[in-house]
Design a protein around this motif. Sequence first.
Motif, mmCIF file in Angstrom:
data_model
loop_
_atom_site.group_PDB
_atom_site.id
_atom_site.type_symbol
_atom_site.label_atom_id
_atom_site.label_comp_id
_atom_site.label_asym_id
_atom_site.label_seq_id
_atom_site.Cartn_x
_atom_site.Cartn_y
_atom_site.Cartn_z
ATOM 1 N N TYR A 1 -5.176 7.065 1.510
ATOM 2 C CA TYR A 1 -4.120 6.058 1.513
ATOM 3 C C TYR A 1 -4.769 4.676 1.486
ATOM 4 C CZ TYR A 1 -1.042 9.869 2.962
ATOM 5 O OH TYR A 1 -0.338 11.039 3.031
ATOM 6 N N THR A 2 -4.016 3.693 1.006
ATOM 7 C CA THR A 2 -4.477 2.310 0.941
ATOM 8 C C THR A 2 -3.430 1.409 1.586
ATOM 9 O OG1 THR A 2 -5.689 2.741 -1.105
ATOM 10 C CG2 THR A 2 -5.250 0.444 -0.567
ATOM 11 N N LEU B 1 2.344 2.804 3.691
ATOM 12 C CA LEU B 1 3.274 2.106 4.579
ATOM 13 C C LEU B 1 4.179 3.068 5.325
ATOM 14 C CD1 LEU B 1 4.348 -0.948 2.384
ATOM 15 C CD2 LEU B 1 2.757 -0.915 4.303
ATOM 16 N N ALA B 2 4.531 4.196 4.713
ATOM 17 C CA ALA B 2 5.415 5.155 5.372
ATOM 18 C C ALA B 2 4.673 6.057 6.343
ATOM 19 C CB ALA B 2 6.135 6.006 4.319
ATOM 20 N N MET B 3 3.350 6.127 6.235
ATOM 21 C CA MET B 3 2.580 7.062 7.052
ATOM 22 C C MET B 3 1.874 6.385 8.219
ATOM 23 S SD MET B 3 3.417 9.589 5.252
ATOM 24 C CE MET B 3 2.504 10.838 6.150
ATOM 25 N N PHE B 4 1.659 5.075 8.122
ATOM 26 C CA PHE B 4 0.905 4.371 9.158
ATOM 27 C C PHE B 4 1.685 3.150 9.607
ATOM 28 C CE2 PHE B 4 -2.076 6.526 6.364
ATOM 29 C CZ PHE B 4 -2.888 7.212 7.255
ATOM 30 N N ILE C 1 -7.417 -1.937 3.595
ATOM 31 C CA ILE C 1 -7.832 -0.799 4.427
ATOM 32 C C ILE C 1 -7.697 0.460 3.589
ATOM 33 C CG2 ILE C 1 -7.442 0.475 6.557
ATOM 34 C CD1 ILE C 1 -6.078 -1.995 7.694
ATOM 35 N N LYS C 2 -8.778 1.241 3.507
ATOM 36 C CA LYS C 2 -8.767 2.524 2.819
ATOM 37 C C LYS C 2 -8.919 3.637 3.855
ATOM 38 C CE LYS C 2 -10.566 0.836 -1.600
ATOM 39 N NZ LYS C 2 -11.612 1.001 -2.643
ATOM 40 N N ILE C 3 -7.917 4.520 3.913
ATOM 41 C CA ILE C 3 -7.874 5.580 4.924
ATOM 42 C C ILE C 3 -8.001 6.914 4.201
ATOM 43 C CG2 ILE C 3 -6.549 6.632 6.779
ATOM 44 C CD1 ILE C 3 -5.102 3.983 7.126
ATOM 45 N N SER C 4 -8.978 7.709 4.602
ATOM 46 C CA SER C 4 -9.163 9.045 4.032
ATOM 47 C C SER C 4 -8.685 10.088 5.033
ATOM 48 C CB SER C 4 -10.636 9.274 3.701
ATOM 49 O OG SER C 4 -11.439 9.162 4.863
ATOM 50 N N VAL C 5 -8.065 11.158 4.510
ATOM 51 C CA VAL C 5 -7.520 12.240 5.338
ATOM 52 C C VAL C 5 -8.547 13.368 5.384
ATOM 53 C CG1 VAL C 5 -5.630 13.856 5.662
ATOM 54 C CG2 VAL C 5 -5.180 11.603 4.690
ATOM 55 N N GLY D 1 0.815 -1.202 0.000
ATOM 56 C CA GLY D 1 0.000 0.000 0.000
ATOM 57 C C GLY D 1 0.852 1.256 0.000
ATOM 58 N N ASP D 2 0.236 2.370 -0.402
ATOM 59 C CA ASP D 2 0.954 3.630 -0.436
ATOM 60 C C ASP D 2 1.007 4.328 0.914
ATOM 61 O OD1 ASP D 2 -1.682 4.204 -0.198
ATOM 62 O OD2 ASP D 2 -1.828 5.523 -1.933
#
Length: 820
Positions: free
Chosen positions: A364-365, A334-337, A391-395, A331-332
Amino acid sequence: MAIPTMKRNGLGPLRAFLVLVGVSALCSVALGTRKGNASLDQRGHRHRHPGHLSLHRHRQRAGKEGQVLHRSKRGWVWNQFFVIEEYTGPDPVLVGRLHSDVDSGIGNIKYILSGEGAGTIFVIDDKTGNIHATKTLDREEQAQYTLTAQAVDRDTNKPLEPPSEFIVKVQDINDNPPEFLHGPYYARVPEMSNVGTSVMQVTATDADDPTYGNSARLVYSILQGQPYFSVEPQTGIIRTALPNMDREARQEYDVVIQAKDMGGHMGGLSGTTEVKITLTDVNDNPPKFPQSVYSMSVSEDKVPGEEVGRLKAKDPDLGDNGMVNYRLLDGDGLAMFELRTDSETREAVIKLKKPVDFETKRSYTLKVEGSNPHVDPQYLAWGPYKDEATIKISVEDADEPPVFVDPSYTFEVEENAPEGTLVGRVHAKDTDVANNPVRYMIPLYTDIEQFFSINAEDGKITTTRPLDREAQPWHNISVSATEIGGHHQDTKVRVNIKVKDVNDNSPEFATNNEVLMCENVAPGKVIETVSAVDKDEMAHRQHFTFSLAPEVTHNHNFSLKDNRDSTASIYVLRKGFSRLTQDVYYLPIEINDNGFPAMSSTNTLTIRVCSCDSRDTILSCNVEPYVLPAGLSTGALIAILACIVILLAIVVLFVALRRQKKEPLIVFEEEDIRENIITYDDEGGGEEDTEAFDIATLQNPDGANGFLPRKDIKPELQYPMRPGAGRPAANSVDVDDFIKTRIAEADSDPTAPPYDSIQIYGYEGRGSLAGSLSSLESVTTESDLDYDYLQSWGPRFKKLADLYGTKDCFINDGDDGEDS
């Protein structure tokens, strides 16, 4: 019926008869007492004494041969009798009969019985020797009894034979059912076990005699628990009977096991027990996420470490078998979560690893995997033991406060730096789309004494005064950054400011104690070792050096030796010190810290002379004053002189203050017309010069052309005034030409002072009706002056015209009077 005899040690034989109850009586007893007891015939046949058979065969052989045979005396084994247990008939049971060979039947012999149960359980007829059991016997309580029999003379009670010991055994019947002493039982067996897997073994006990008949031969069977389990009849081992029993479908089973004696035949007694069997868990189920896609959201103002969301994979297994480990696969984000596992709930917790920015990226996904860490190789074919979910995470957007570039700042500044010295710069920025400017400030509570100030716009921190490291080596302040135009959210950052040391403190003695020295001290003795301290930081390998002050370098009393370890030793150079001559010596010592720049100080070491004994033990150090020839001590004279000096100083100061006078700032003499004119020049420029006129041009008109003569130095040669200098007439109104002429004369005159009165004379203005009012270049006698033209200058000069005109009139009048 057995009639054994026994001869012991040459004594008369004691004949014992085992009398058995008749077959009919025994059968009635056997049929009427307990179900399942052995028949009397079987018992009698099995336990009939072998002596009966031997005696019968001997008699048959004698009859066949037709010979008269005499019975020979033999010793028979007769020491065991038998009696059936649990007999409940109305009459006592005949156990046996004792008979002696010396008994002629006339009643002169008495039989005596002693031993276990004699007289209570077993009684004997002293005439016939018959032994009866008077109580019901239980083999399980006591299996046999040991008794002693003896024949004595009835009249004299003298033994006719030695006592003989025999045993009465209680013959068993099936009167005890099997019992499971340790029930109920609890067993565990893994789920999915193969058929025939041993669960446990149960064992029953039977109190009946295992060596006699089938009373204690047990057979096991299962009454409840089929078809899941079975039991081996002979051993009692319980085994699984069905394959693939699943704990998740059913976990517990209640099994009833029966044990039956008599080999399991009809009429046998039985006992049962319960066995609770629990299926233990094995890892036979892989984890499974309830959803394939999870949606979460996070606000951009969240800080790293805050929770974003949770998810959990279901696993019906227990304990370690049901444990699930989670990890992020792809996922894109990985560096943020980051993913953590909750140790209590076993949930996967998604947390913020780095701050997210709505303006930069809005979604992010992540792909997460849940797997079993403990996999049983036996069930690998049932796998894979893992599952995946997305997991789809919206900011979410938020108005964020400014963010400092660094989490904290550490700066250094030298002590004693002047006011306004730059310490460092902090920087914060608005991360929102608006990117509003940021204003900085230092909260007062973090810098109470206001040592520092900050530029509100660029965040530069400067000092407000010189700092002293020895007073405060560190300053810990906070800087607040507030977004201008936003919601006035602020962010604070810690700023640690270290004051760098400068060698600005002189060393001094570590202690200021007096040195006590004996009067009889020997020369060369060390009386004190001094050390120093310095408020500044000592550099590596930096040490103090000591030396005597120059004024005492060549003294004859004491010397100093620098030990080169930041200490110095004080030596005595002579002997013969006396308190009466001098009781205190002051030794100035210079201490250098060898720093950069080097700092030194002179410290005075006080050495007091004391009275000591022969062992150099100090007796007294008090001063003992003595009377001078004039009647006053030295101390008293010094005090008197000091008082006199102080009084004289006070008197001189008082007289000086009284005689001091202030000079007036302005001279008011009326006859000083020159000063009045200068004062008038300060008023303004004239009719046409109402603005600020450059008076420097009037003072030195040649300065505009680049020629600046030196007027601040008096020349060595003195030049006389030019006698032929032309000057305009008194009635000339060309003020400009007049001023230029005078300026030229002043510039060419090397003896003129730096600021002549002509040079500071204000220009009246070109084209003025009035000429110059200066009388500096006028004729020296008042009679030559002509002020008549003042009448034509207008009302502004009327006062001067009246003043000077009137003066001339007064003078003329005076002359007329004198002439008259």
